[in-house]
Structure formats: C-alpha cells, structure tokens
Write a protein that holds these residues in place. Structure first.
Motif, PDB file in Angstrom:
ATOM      1  N   UNK A  57       0.831  -1.212   0.000  1.00 51.66           N
ATOM      2  CA  UNK A  57       0.000   0.000   0.000  1.00 51.66           C
ATOM      3  C   UNK A  57       0.864   1.260   0.000  1.00 51.66           C
ATOM      4  N   UNK A  58       1.895   1.231   0.882  1.00 48.09           N
ATOM      5  CA  UNK A  58       2.758   2.419   0.969  1.00 48.09           C
ATOM      6  C   UNK A  58       3.567   2.595  -0.314  1.00 48.09           C
ATOM      7  N   UNK A  59       3.930   1.446  -0.937  1.00 48.53           N
ATOM      8  CA  UNK A  59       4.674   1.510  -2.198  1.00 48.53           C
ATOM      9  C   UNK A  59       3.869   2.250  -3.264  1.00 48.53           C
ATOM     10  N   UNK A  60       2.581   1.936  -3.345  1.00 44.84           N
ATOM     11  CA  UNK A  60       1.736   2.608  -4.352  1.00 44.84           C
ATOM     12  C   UNK A  60       1.598   4.085  -3.984  1.00 44.84           C
ATOM     13  N   UNK A  61       1.422   4.322  -2.688  1.00 47.74           N
ATOM     14  CA  UNK A  61       1.245   5.711  -2.243  1.00 47.74           C
ATOM     15  C   UNK A  61       2.458   6.543  -2.650  1.00 47.74           C
ATOM     16  N   UNK A  62       3.632   5.972  -2.422  1.00 45.77           N
ATOM     17  CA  UNK A  62       4.863   6.704  -2.737  1.00 45.77           C
ATOM     18  C   UNK A  62       4.965   6.962  -4.242  1.00 45.77           C
ATOM     19  N   UNK A  63       4.590   5.930  -5.009  1.00 49.49           N
ATOM     20  CA  UNK A  63       4.670   6.067  -6.468  1.00 49.49           C
ATOM     21  C   UNK A  63       3.766   7.213  -6.959  1.00 49.49           C
ATOM     22  N   UNK A  64       2.592   7.336  -6.358  1.00 44.73           N
ATOM     23  CA  UNK A  64       1.633   8.338  -6.835  1.00 44.73           C
ATOM     24  C   UNK A  64       1.915   9.715  -6.245  1.00 44.73           C
ATOM     25  N   UNK A  65       2.212   9.756  -4.936  1.00 48.17           N
ATOM     26  CA  UNK A  65       2.310  11.061  -4.272  1.00 48.17           C
ATOM     27  C   UNK A  65       3.722  11.410  -3.786  1.00 48.17           C
ATOM     28  N   UNK A  66       4.698  10.511  -4.017  1.00 46.19           N
ATOM     29  CA  UNK A  66       6.091  10.887  -3.755  1.00 46.19           C
ATOM     30  C   UNK A  66       6.622  10.629  -2.362  1.00 46.19           C
ATOM     31  N   UNK A  67       5.766  10.637  -1.321  1.00 35.77           N
ATOM     32  CA  UNK A  67       6.274  10.455   0.056  1.00 35.77           C
ATOM     33  C   UNK A  67       5.343   9.525   0.817  1.00 35.77           C
ATOM     34  N   UNK A  68       5.861   8.963   1.894  1.00 34.08           N
ATOM     35  CA  UNK A  68       4.979   8.087   2.683  1.00 34.08           C
ATOM     36  C   UNK A  68       5.000   8.448   4.166  1.00 34.08           C
ATOM     37  N   UNK A  69       5.614   9.564   4.529  1.00 33.63           N
ATOM     38  CA  UNK A  69       5.604   9.938   5.945  1.00 33.63           C
ATOM     39  C   UNK A  69       4.200  10.394   6.344  1.00 33.63           C
ATOM     40  N   UNK A  70       3.830  10.140   7.562  1.00 37.11           N
ATOM     41  CA  UNK A  70       2.542  10.553   8.132  1.00 37.11           C
ATOM     42  C   UNK A  70       1.333  10.086   7.324  1.00 37.11           C
ATOM     43  N   UNK A  71       1.442   8.878   6.807  1.00 35.37           N
ATOM     44  CA  UNK A  71       0.315   8.301   6.054  1.00 35.37           C
ATOM     45  C   UNK A  71      -0.505   7.425   7.007  1.00 35.37           C
ATOM     46  N   UNK A  72      -1.812   7.604   6.998  1.00 36.39           N
ATOM     47  CA  UNK A  72      -2.685   6.698   7.772  1.00 36.39           C
ATOM     48  C   UNK A  72      -3.206   5.627   6.830  1.00 36.39           C
ATOM     49  N   UNK A  73      -3.131   4.365   7.270  1.00 41.30           N
ATOM     50  CA  UNK A  73      -3.627   3.260   6.435  1.00 41.30           C
ATOM     51  C   UNK A  73      -4.722   2.530   7.206  1.00 41.30           C
ATOM     52  N   UNK A  74      -5.814   2.241   6.537  1.00 39.59           N
ATOM     53  CA  UNK A  74      -6.897   1.489   7.194  1.00 39.59           C
ATOM     54  C   UNK A  74      -7.472   0.507   6.189  1.00 39.59           C
ATOM     55  N   UNK A  75      -8.185  -0.479   6.711  1.00 40.36           N
ATOM     56  CA  UNK A  75      -8.826  -1.430   5.801  1.00 40.36           C
ATOM     57  C   UNK A  75     -10.179  -1.828   6.368  1.00 40.36           C
ATOM     58  N   UNK A  76     -10.988  -2.436   5.537  1.00 40.02           N
ATOM     59  CA  UNK A  76     -12.272  -2.985   5.988  1.00 40.02           C
ATOM     60  C   UNK A  76     -12.636  -4.132   5.052  1.00 40.02           C
ATOM     61  N   UNK A  77     -13.282  -5.168   5.596  1.00 43.51           N
ATOM     62  CA  UNK A  77     -13.584  -6.345   4.777  1.00 43.51           C
ATOM     63  C   UNK A  77     -14.911  -6.242   4.031  1.00 43.51           C
ATOM     64  N   UNK A  78     -15.010  -7.063   2.990  1.00 51.09           N
ATOM     65  CA  UNK A  78     -16.318  -7.293   2.384  1.00 51.09           C
ATOM     66  C   UNK A  78     -17.108  -8.216   3.305  1.00 51.09           C
ATOM     67  N   UNK A  79     -18.302  -8.564   2.915  1.00 50.57           N
ATOM     68  CA  UNK A  79     -19.091  -9.462   3.767  1.00 50.57           C
ATOM     69  C   UNK A  79     -19.989 -10.315   2.902  1.00 50.57           C
TER      70      UNK A  79
END
Ligand code: NG1
Length: 370
Positions: free
Chosen positions: A1-23
């Motif tokens: 996830x952070x790898x993609x974030x960095x690729x798109x926006x250049x940095x990964x400091x202070x990034x919040x990551x969350x997830x949620x499942x399907x059901x």
C-alpha cells in the motif's frame, strides 16, 4: 500500500492506512432497512485506504485497481457519472462534514480485492475503510457503530440508495470466523462463532448485478406502504420489524397482494435470522441450512429478487445432498449464492458445482470460500 502511495504522491511519511472487509450475508435479506435482524459474516477480502494530509482543501484520489484518479474540493463534492468509485469516498466525506467532523484536504490511495458487483459489499468496505483512515488521520472521536452509520449515510444521502446499515455494520464490527447478529433497530449486536468443521462458500452467477437502485428503492417503498396499512390496525407498529404474522393477516385487506407478499417475506425472514443465530449457538448447522433454503424460496416467491441463474445454483446445491443450505446473498438480481457445507465437502463442491453451472448456462462462475 505504501509503495503505491509513494509512487503516486512521492512520500509516505505521516500516512494513515486502514482497511475494511467485504461481507457475505448468511441470512436476513432485505430486513435491514425494515429495522429488522441480519446475520452477515466478514470475508477475508478487504479494501485498503491510505491517506495523508495536504494542508489545503483539495482531495486527490487514486484507485489502484482501475488506474484512475479523481480530484475534488472539500465541501464541493458532486456525484460523478464517470468515476463511480469516487462517489463512495465523496459520500463518506460528505457524511463526515455534515456530522461536523473536521477534515482537511488529503491525498488518498485505494486498493482492494473484494469482488465488485457480486453482493459481497465492496462499496461498504470502501466506505468503512475510507472513514477509518480519515478518522485516524484527523484524530477524530468516532465509535465503530457511528463509523458504520457514516457509510450508510454515504449510500443513502450521496449515492441515493435507500439501503440499510448491514454492510457497513459488518465491515466495521464483524470478526472473521464469526457471524454478526445485528439488530438494525437498536444497533445491538453480537458475534456468534461459526461451528468448527463447517464452511460457507459463495459462488457468483456470472451475472454482474447492477444494483438497480430503482428496483431496490421500489422494495423499500412497498415495505413502507405495508407499514402504513399495518398502522391502521395497530398504531404501535413503526416498521415491519414490529409486525407479527397475525398483524399482517389483520391488515391484509388494506394492502395490495404484492405489498402483502413483500411484508410476509420481511416478517418471516426476521424470525429466520433469530432461529439461525440460535441454531449456530447450539452447534446445529443443519437447521441453519434449512432456514437458508427457506429464505431463498421466500426471496424468490414473495420478494421477487431472484433470477433463473441464482435459482439454478440453489437447486443444484440442494441436489448435491451434502450442501446443508443455500440462498442468494445480497440484494439479489444476480451476484452470489451462499452455501453452507461441512468443510470436508468444500473441495468436491468447488470441483462439481461451477463446472456443472458453466455447462448448463455457458456462464463462468467464480467461487469464494468464506
Ligand atoms: P448488497 O446487495 O450486498 O449491496 C444490499 C444493501 C443492504 C441490504 C441488502 C439486502 C447496499 C449497499 N446494501 O446489499 O443494505 O439491504 O441489499 O438484504 O445497497
């Protein structure tokens, strides 16, 4: 996830990551928006959202699975016809702002593996993951139940679907390996362990269900019409959740046959959810299965939300002899069936049923063990 974030926006400091499942919903269909009971279970597939503050009021989105971007300004979110996925994020932002939760601009990335348009609630997973990520990033005080209602509000007030809270509730409060009994009137809920040695398997008809909001909203309206007729015989009834079969029979002269059948499904489906929960608790999966078959029949005959492909899969599951219960799951009109069986039969099911279905219909079904 952070790898993609960095690729798109250049940095990964202070990034919040969350997830949620399907059901996947074990039982309790079209009961949530009638303040009734539902019994979904989360699946292992999830949606992930990563975001970082920008310091202005722009919201930049990137959906990895589509390779698409979308940008909007906080407070100026407008429904997008071309970027339908972006509406779920905009809907959540909209709901949070209307609740007075203070947000700023963000860069945000979405990715996930919840199958889409399959009745497995990829949209609720996206809504809950988005709300969770924003809550963490802006350090907001939001309970898991409130989080679910933010997702519901995105659906109801931004997307325009009068859906209930089941999907978002399960995405927010469900536990893997457990069914989540939700009382959609009081928000009381409890996780019930799925008996050892049994599995649920979802199988997709290959019919991509366009959640036809008009047909869904029509069902919502028919239920409301039923409540109005019921109130004439019992003014205490606020929703179909409050009605018994006896009330329904008394009120039947005041409603059309179609409305009567819609109400009958909801009233009996609520009873089936409570019976299925009790059956899980006393480790009686065969009873859960019988209730699932009954639920499907009611969805087909009374609620009229099945289709020939769903019916064929349920019928085939019944004929295997080892599937304890099967029914359409989600709103209907395509998407998946859910099948309950002893774990020892999963391999046989996965081998036998999709191949039979492909031969019978020419459609390619996908199988998702839950
Ligand atoms: P699916 O089909 O899984 O999206 C929809 C509603 C639920 C519920 C079921 C029917 C949405 C987002 N969700 O589920 O709230 O009403 O239909 O039981 O529309």
């Amino acid at each position: 996830m952070l790898g993609i974030f960095e690729k798109i926006y250049g940095r990964t400091d202070e990034v919040a990551v969350a997830s949620a499942p399907g059901r996947v919903n074990i039982i309790g269909e079209h009961t949530d928006y009638n303040e009734g009971f539902v019994l979904p279970t989360p699946i292992s597939q999830q949606v992930f959202v990563a975001c970082r503050k920008r310091g202005d009021s722009e919201v930049r989105l990137y959906a990895k699975d589509y390779g698409e971007s979308y940008t909007f300004t906080l407070g100026r979110q407008v429904f997008s016809e071309e970027r339908r996925w972006a509406n779920y994020v905009m809907g959540v932002v909209d709901a949070m702002q209307r609740k007075g939760l203070h947000l700023g601009g963000v860069d945000l990335v979405i990715k996930g593996d919840v199958p889409q348009a399959a009745g497995l609630s990829s949209s609720a997973a996206l809504e809950v993951a988005t709300a969770r990520a924003l809550v963490e990033l802006f350090d907001l005080k939001v309970t898991p139940v409130q989080l679910a209602y933010l997702g519901k509000s995105a659906e109801n007030d931004f997307i325009g679907l009068q859906s209930g809270v089941m999907d978002q509730f399960c995405a927010s409060l469900g536990k893997l390996g457990h069914a989540l009994l939700i009382d959609c009137k009081t928000n009381k809920h409890r996780n019930v362990k799925i008996p050892e040695g049994y599995s649920f398997v979802a199988i997709h008809t290959g019919i991509r269900r366009k959640l036809d909001s008009s047909a869904y909203n029509e069902r919502v309206q028919q239920c409301r019409a039923g409540v109005m007729a019921l109130q004439r015989v019992n003014p205490k009834i606020q929703s179909l959740r409050d009605a018994s079969l006896t009330d329904l029979v008394k009120a039947s002269a005041g409603m059309s046959e179609v409305v009567y059948k819609r109400c009958r499904h909801v009233v009996l489906e609520n009873e089936r959810v409570l019976s299925a929960t009790a059956a899980l608790e006393i480790n009686f999966p065969a009873k859960v299965g019988a209730l699932m078959f009954e639920s499907h029949k009611s969805l087909r005959e009374d609620y009229d939300v099945s289709c020939p492909e769903l019916d064929a899969l349920v019928d085939k599951a019944f004929k295997t002899g080892y599937v304890l219960g099967a029914r359409l799951t989600g709103a209907g009109w395509g998407g998946c069936t859910i099948n309950l069986m002893p774990k020892s039969y999963v391999a046989e099911f996965v081998e036998e049923v999709p191949a039979w279905y492909a031969r019978a219909t020419g459609l390619v079904p996908e199988v998702y063990p839950v």
